[in-house]
Scaffold this motif. Structure first.
Motif, short mmCIF file in Angstrom:
data_model
loop_
_atom_site.label_atom_id
_atom_site.label_comp_id
_atom_site.label_asym_id
_atom_site.label_seq_id
_atom_site.Cartn_x
_atom_site.Cartn_y
_atom_site.Cartn_z
N ASP A 57 32.36 61.22 5.56
CA ASP A 57 33.26 62.01 4.22
C ASP A 57 34.73 62.88 5.03
OD1 ASP A 57 32.18 64.13 5.48
OD2 ASP A 57 32.38 65.78 3.86
N GLU A 58 34.93 62.28 6.06
CA GLU A 58 36.38 62.68 6.24
C GLU A 58 37.04 62.11 7.33
OE1 GLU A 58 35.92 67.07 8.96
OE2 GLU A 58 34.23 65.30 9.57
N ILE A 59 36.14 60.10 7.08
CA ILE A 59 37.07 58.95 7.26
C ILE A 59 37.47 58.33 6.27
CG2 ILE A 59 37.21 56.56 8.39
CD1 ILE A 59 33.58 57.66 8.87
N LEU A 60 38.99 58.52 6.16
CA LEU A 60 39.85 57.91 5.39
C LEU A 60 40.63 56.81 5.90
CD1 LEU A 60 41.58 61.40 5.28
CD2 LEU A 60 40.41 60.97 3.98
N LEU A 61 40.58 56.07 4.28
CA LEU A 61 41.93 55.17 4.70
C LEU A 61 42.36 54.14 5.55
CD1 LEU A 61 41.22 51.56 3.77
CD2 LEU A 61 42.47 52.03 1.63
N GLU A 62 43.37 55.01 4.65
CA GLU A 62 44.60 55.74 6.02
C GLU A 62 44.86 55.19 7.57
OE1 GLU A 62 44.76 59.81 3.86
OE2 GLU A 62 44.43 57.28 3.18
N GLY A 63 43.88 56.02 7.97
CA GLY A 63 43.04 56.52 9.15
C GLY A 63 42.76 55.76 10.09
N VAL A 64 41.88 54.88 9.30
CA VAL A 64 40.91 53.58 9.99
C VAL A 64 42.42 52.02 9.45
CG1 VAL A 64 39.35 51.63 9.02
CG2 VAL A 64 38.43 53.86 8.69
N LEU A 65 42.60 52.47 9.00
CA LEU A 65 43.92 51.19 8.88
C LEU A 65 44.83 51.44 9.98
CD1 LEU A 65 44.55 50.85 4.52
CD2 LEU A 65 43.36 48.96 6.48
N HIS A 66 45.26 52.81 10.28
CA HIS A 66 46.67 53.14 11.10
C HIS A 66 45.72 52.67 12.65
CE1 HIS A 66 49.06 55.18 14.24
NE2 HIS A 66 47.80 55.82 14.45
N ALA A 67 44.76 52.60 12.76
CA ALA A 67 43.55 52.29 13.83
C ALA A 67 43.28 50.82 13.96
CB ALA A 67 41.77 53.69 14.23
N LEU A 68 43.34 50.35 13.40
CA LEU A 68 43.47 48.90 13.11
C LEU A 68 44.78 47.89 13.38
CD1 LEU A 68 40.05 48.51 10.29
CD2 LEU A 68 40.41 47.74 13.26
N SER A 69 45.66 48.85 13.08
CA SER A 69 47.05 48.30 13.34
C SER A 69 47.77 47.82 14.85
CB SER A 69 48.00 49.39 12.57
OG SER A 69 47.99 50.45 12.89
N ASP A 70 47.23 48.38 15.43
CA ASP A 70 47.77 48.10 17.03
C ASP A 70 46.53 47.40 17.11
OD1 ASP A 70 48.83 50.01 19.37
OD2 ASP A 70 46.87 49.01 20.30
#
Length: 114
Positions: free
Chosen positions: A16-29
């Protein structure tokens, strides 16, 4: 609910704490995306030392921390090794198709670039 860290247990966000923007940020590098691609292809969790990355050890540690804190990977200790596993099932439930599409797009880009 976030799992609390102890000396031999690392904190991870609950689903419930995993956010789309955090996942996308992590995958952007590119380095983190390379880590995720390798984990997605591996049958089992991999130790941090299994990755030959073009960055310093401290930067490698940073990249794994970003992946863990965003909820993309789960890190556990086995002896002195820190093992990394992709949280693919949880990510699929939260963001259906996202990880598969990102991995597919990354493979297509790699093929295009030669």
């Amino acid at each position: 609910m976030t799992e609390q860290a102890t000396p031999r247990r690392l904190a991870h966000p609950g689903p419930d704490e995993i956010l789309l923007e955090g996942v996308l940020h992590a995958l952007s590098d590119p380095v983190r995306l390379a880590i995720v691609r390798r984990l997605a292809a591996a049958p089992d969790a991999l130790a941090c030392s299994a990755f030959d990355l073009p960055v310093t050890k401290s930067t490698t540690t940073h990249h794994f921390r970003v992946l863990r804190e965003s909820g993309v990977v789960r890190q556990t200790y086995r002896g002195t090794a820190k093992l990394n596993a992709l949280r693919a099932d949880e990510l699929e439930r939260l963001f259906p198709g996202l990880l598969d599409r990102v991995l597919h797009a990354a493979a297509a880009e790699e093929a295009r670039r030669g």
